[in-house]
Design an enzyme around this catalytic site. Structure first.
Site, mmCIF file in Angstrom:
data_model
loop_
_atom_site.group_PDB
_atom_site.id
_atom_site.type_symbol
_atom_site.label_atom_id
_atom_site.label_comp_id
_atom_site.label_asym_id
_atom_site.label_seq_id
_atom_site.Cartn_x
_atom_site.Cartn_y
_atom_site.Cartn_z
ATOM 1 N NE ARG A 202 -3.763 -2.223 2.252
ATOM 2 C CZ ARG A 202 -3.925 -3.159 3.195
ATOM 3 N NH1 ARG A 202 -3.293 -3.056 4.342
ATOM 4 N NH2 ARG A 202 -4.740 -4.168 2.988
ATOM 5 C CG ASP A 293 -5.193 -7.441 -3.450
ATOM 6 O OD1 ASP A 293 -4.661 -8.549 -3.653
ATOM 7 O OD2 ASP A 293 -5.368 -6.974 -2.308
ATOM 8 C CB CYS A 333 -3.514 -14.012 -2.520
ATOM 9 S SG CYS A 333 -5.277 -14.056 -2.787
HETATM 10 N N1 SAH Z 1 -7.239 -5.127 -1.712
HETATM 11 C C1 SAH Z 1 -7.856 -5.467 -0.444
HETATM 12 C C2 SAH Z 1 -8.048 -6.944 -0.234
HETATM 13 C C3 SAH Z 1 -8.844 -7.646 -1.304
HETATM 14 S S1 SAH Z 1 -9.602 -9.121 -0.764
HETATM 15 C C4 SAH Z 1 -7.072 -4.841 0.696
HETATM 16 O O1 SAH Z 1 -6.004 -4.267 0.456
HETATM 17 O O2 SAH Z 1 -7.509 -4.956 1.844
HETATM 18 C C5 SAH Z 1 -10.606 -9.541 -2.110
HETATM 19 C C6 SAH Z 1 -11.904 -8.760 -2.222
HETATM 20 O O3 SAH Z 1 -12.456 -9.088 -3.491
HETATM 21 C C7 SAH Z 1 -12.996 -9.071 -1.208
HETATM 22 O O4 SAH Z 1 -13.370 -7.877 -0.560
HETATM 23 C C8 SAH Z 1 -14.175 -9.608 -2.036
HETATM 24 O O5 SAH Z 1 -15.431 -9.108 -1.588
HETATM 25 C C9 SAH Z 1 -13.872 -9.050 -3.391
HETATM 26 N N2 SAH Z 1 -14.370 -9.819 -4.548
HETATM 27 C C10 SAH Z 1 -14.268 -11.140 -4.777
HETATM 28 N N3 SAH Z 1 -14.705 -11.453 -6.015
HETATM 29 C C11 SAH Z 1 -15.087 -10.277 -6.597
HETATM 30 C C12 SAH Z 1 -15.580 -9.911 -7.875
HETATM 31 N N4 SAH Z 1 -15.779 -10.837 -8.827
HETATM 32 N N5 SAH Z 1 -15.848 -8.617 -8.119
HETATM 33 C C13 SAH Z 1 -15.645 -7.675 -7.176
HETATM 34 N N6 SAH Z 1 -15.139 -7.967 -5.953
HETATM 35 C C14 SAH Z 1 -14.872 -9.232 -5.666
#
Ligand code: SAH
Length: 389
Positions: A202, A293, A333
């Site tokens: 970040r 992410d 991940c």
């Molecule tokens: N970048 C974030 C962590 C991401 S975790 C951070 O720094 O904290 C992954 C996220 O993707 C979750 O919040 C989940 O709700 C979302 N997610 C999963 N599949 C998705 C999709 N197809 N479209 C949009 N969001 C999605």
């Protein structure tokens, strides 16, 4: 208890790997517990915790030449894991992963510190068997306000352990991570209340955000979004499919409002990222900083091919939305997605998008999630910081 390995199956253990699968064991005992592990020739290799009926049958606790494992070993290992993180905790950062399972020699035990709350995951039969010693050691060493069980029920199921019931009410914890204030929702439906593993990334991404149009895809509670707003981003478009995640994102932006310029606009979008990126592309949108992410797209090796397609698709659309010279931070991940593979996927995506991409630096999980050399499985978060030409 004694466990003898099948012939020729001792090499990984000799090199310090902490896992033995049931297929590598000559005869499977029928009860759980600490076992002396022998090579097929009869040489003692170390001690491990044996779990009957689990594919991952033994988690090694000591290797040849190390002192024998006793319940006291647990407190000593937790104490050392905490010591190794001392430099990470200061007035800007009160939240870290204190224990990262096998990487800290405590198989299946994860402990996150969120300010004065601890979130503990008992994800192995070993961790469950020593739950009381672990909890007592944490009380003793940290004296937290509370310890919340945030175990991963899928992992527990694989070890034959009962599921932990999630609390319905969300325990909000106010934390500081990398100098940013966040509300972490510990013990809610989400396994983790906050992604500590992206702390360093970040800060890296925020370093490019001043005055820029940022896209944060899969924003969850806005770790990247808020970091970019604080760094002076002109706008942050934050996409997630979860309304709860976006509510947390807004709350987190408010918590840092005093340090965010009123000109910095936060634009939350509740949508599927894959659909939304296509839509924005057909609307001709462009961004200067893009974060991709996604959650684990390859849950296991067998999903690798489908997952590679999904990563390629995602990156292709990220590239289409990149302005000339944009910064792209792209992550995976999924344990199976190595840096090499991610790079290849990115190369194919760049070719299809008709763009040149410069790799500026590889990105990895934060250093409170160390990768143990003898346990490659501990490396799971990988990414690249790129410039899109
Ligand atoms: N970048 C974030 C962590 C991401 S975790 C951070 O720094 O904290 C992954 C996220 O993707 C979750 O919040 C989940 O709700 C979302 N997610 C999963 N599949 C998705 C999709 N197809 N479209 C949009 N969001 C999605």
């Amino acid at each position: 208890m004694k466990i003898r390995l099948a012939s020729g199956r001792d090499k990984p253990v000799r090199f310090g790997h902490p896992w033995i699968f049931s297929g590598a064991i000559a005869a499977l005992p029928d009860r759980a517990g600490i076992a002396d592990v022998f090579a097929s020739g009869g040489e003692l290799l170390g001690q491990g915790f044996y779990t009957p009926h689990a594919r991952l049958a033994v988690r090694m606790l000591t290797h040849m030449g190390e002192p024998a494992f006793t319940p006291k070993t647990i407190e000593a290992r937790i104490a050392r894991a905490i010591d190794r993180r001392h430099g990470l905790i200061d007035e800007h950062n009160d939240s870290v992963r204190l224990v990262f399972a096998e990487s800290d020699f405590l198989p299946g035990l994860v402990v996150d510190k969120f300010a004065s709350t601890l979130a503990a995951q008992f994800n192995s039969a070993f961790a469950e068997a020593y739950r009381e010693s672990i909890t007592a050691a944490l009380q003793n060493l940290i004296n937290p306000e509370r310890i919340i069980d945030t175990s991963d029920n899928e992992a527990r199921n694989r070890e034959g352990l009962p599921a932990i019931r999630r609390m319905n009410n969300r325990e909000e914890c106010l934390i500081q991570s990398g100098g940013i204030r966040f509300a972490a929702a510990i013990g809610s439906g989400q396994k983790t209340g906050f992604y500590l593993d992206q702390r360093e990334n970040r800060a890296i991404v925020a370093g490019f955000a001043s005055g820029k149009r940022v896209l944060d895809a899969f924003c969850y509670s806005g770790g990247f979004s808020v970091a970019c707003l604080k760094a002076g981003a002109q706008s942050v478009t934050a996409i997630d499919s979860s309304a709860d995640a976006l509510a947390l994102l807004k709350r987190n932006a408010e918590l840092n409002a005093a340090q965010i310029s009123p000109k910095g606009r936060l634009l939350p979008v509740e949508a599927d990222v894959f659909t939304e990126l296509r839509k924005q592309n057909s609307d001709g949108k462009k961004y200067d900083v893009i974060v991709l992410d996604p959650p684990k797209l390859a849950p296991s090796r067998s999903h690798a091919a489908a997952a590679e397609k999904a990563y390629k698709d995602l990156n292709l659309h990220g590239l289409h939305l990149s302005a000339e010279g944009a910064i792209l931070a792209t992550f995976s991940c999924s344990g199976a997605m190595t840096h090499e593979k991610l790079r290849q996927v990115l190369h194919y995506a760049a070719h299809d998008a008709g763009r040149q991409v410069q790799l500026l630096q590889p990105l990895v999980q934060a250093n409170d999630h160390p990768v143990l050399l003898s346990f490659p499985e501990s490396e799971y978060l990988r990414g690249y910081l790129c410039r899109v030409l």
